[in-house]
Design a protein around this motif. Sequence first.
Motif, mmCIF file in Angstrom:
data_model
loop_
_atom_site.group_PDB
_atom_site.id
_atom_site.type_symbol
_atom_site.label_atom_id
_atom_site.label_comp_id
_atom_site.label_asym_id
_atom_site.label_seq_id
_atom_site.Cartn_x
_atom_site.Cartn_y
_atom_site.Cartn_z
ATOM 1 N N GLU A 63 0.754 -1.083 -0.031
ATOM 2 C CA GLU A 63 -0.049 -0.034 -0.028
ATOM 3 C C GLU A 63 0.794 1.437 0.017
ATOM 4 N N ARG A 64 1.719 1.210 0.861
ATOM 5 C CA ARG A 64 2.557 2.495 1.019
ATOM 6 C C ARG A 64 4.081 2.388 0.301
ATOM 7 N N SER A 67 5.966 5.784 -0.524
ATOM 8 C CA SER A 67 6.860 6.487 0.457
ATOM 9 C C SER A 67 7.931 5.629 1.095
ATOM 10 N N GLU A 224 11.125 3.928 8.927
ATOM 11 C CA GLU A 224 9.969 3.401 8.355
ATOM 12 C C GLU A 224 9.721 1.959 8.993
ATOM 13 N N GLU A 236 3.525 -4.685 6.357
ATOM 14 C CA GLU A 236 4.236 -3.600 5.780
ATOM 15 C C GLU A 236 5.659 -3.547 6.211
#
Lengths: 263, 255
Positions: A63-64, A67, A224, A236
């Motif tokens: 999803e991310r 970034s 992150e 993630e």
Amino acid sequence: MNQHTSMPPRFKLPKLPAIFLLVIFTFLFIMGIQHAQLSFERIINGIINMLHFIGSAFPPNPERITSISSAMYETFQIALVGTVIGVVLSLPVALLASHNTAPHPSIRWISRGAVSAMRTIPDLIWALIFVISVGLGPLAGILTIIVDTIGFCARFFSERIEEIEKGPSQALQSTGASQIGIVSGAVLPLGFPSFVGTSLFAFEKSIRSAVVLGLVGAGGIGVELSTAFTMRNFDEALMIIVLILVVVILFEQLSSSIRKKII
Amino acid sequence: MNALEVNNVTKIFPDGTKALNSVSFEIKRGEGVVLLGHNGSGKSTMFKNIAGFEKPSDGSIFINNKEITQLGKSKFKPIRKKLGMVFQNFHLIYNLSVFQNVLFGRMGYHRNFLSVTTPFASAENRERAMSCLERVGLAHLAGRRADQLSGGQQQRVAIARMLMQDPEIILADEPIASLDPKAGREVMELLWEIVEEKSWTVLCILHQTDIAMEFGERLIGLNKGEVVLDGSKKTISKKDLSNLYYHDELRMKHS
């Protein structure tokens, strides 16, 4: 023939200091195992927790990805800039730290001491120091990588410089060359393939360090990763780990092929 | 006038080994001298002391009538320029081009290192380097990496580097010891031709007595750090030479 000839024995008894060291080592090893409080229960629990983590991490969550990718790019930049500056600074430091090129023994000892300090203090500690000095962000990371690279490269550069055969330097000396001429004409070119190899290793090492540096706030993908773990977004986190793996492996392949060409 | 003068030179190493024991000889300008002796006789130590890589424990050495024995590095530099050296293992910078290696011969003439590098050398130096390579017959290999050449060719590059230096006195330390007999002879012929053409002085260490007899006008023999033989080729017999190399062994065999 009055010389004594005897066949050497198949095995030699170890010397007393060696036995002594072995005893100390074994003792420390056993103490270490005990200290880790290894128990059957803990191992089983650990395996269950690990499976639980893997279960909730699969499939990795993209999803991310934008970034995460830009954080990875920042990590790559930290590693690149830090390594390049570190390698450039390593050369003069290595020349000052090698017995065949140092202008004076005292300078050699000071340079060697500085290089050892840079190498001995772990990169995370350097990162903490630089975060305090220049604040959070990539600059602290770059400074850490510079110090780390000097600690690594200056040492190996200097070892190579000390190994370089005397002959070519003497040949240039015999033409009336200055010390700078001898170093630039013989020492640096002869050491060059090894310097490149070491620098590529340093870059591989820097990428791995730069990943971790984010954990203490020195920029890059580590932030992150640490956030994903704290928030228990394991899918993630796995995505980030996969990305790190891909980048590190890619670069390792690239660097080993460059090394083969140069050496 | 003497090009080289060695007066009572003694060299004792820190471990107490006496490598040279009061060695004396003079070499006139333009003379071609071969230094002989078996391994450990002190030849290489003599070479290193004349070249300034080591300092004698006692005695003095004069090059072109200037004492060099206790000269510091910077004062020795201008004298070095006039001292061309050829080594057993060529001592080229093996991963640089042949052309670059020859250019380095000019190092003693320039303060700025860049003046002797391929990209920044003056047109004059570049031409000079090419003509030195032509003289040794290797102009066509100028762009090759030095380690791609055969041993004989590498030694010829080293001779071209020495030509580039434009010295007056040549010290050659077993220049053909690591070459096969054919390449060795070719290198010796080339070296001697150049030396004669330029009327340079030469002191050449050799192991091959036949080559020594062929090329040297004068032979000096060292044994256990002492001069045991010194004379023109005409006055030295083959027996003298074989004594120089096998004397100890013969004595041992008879005892």
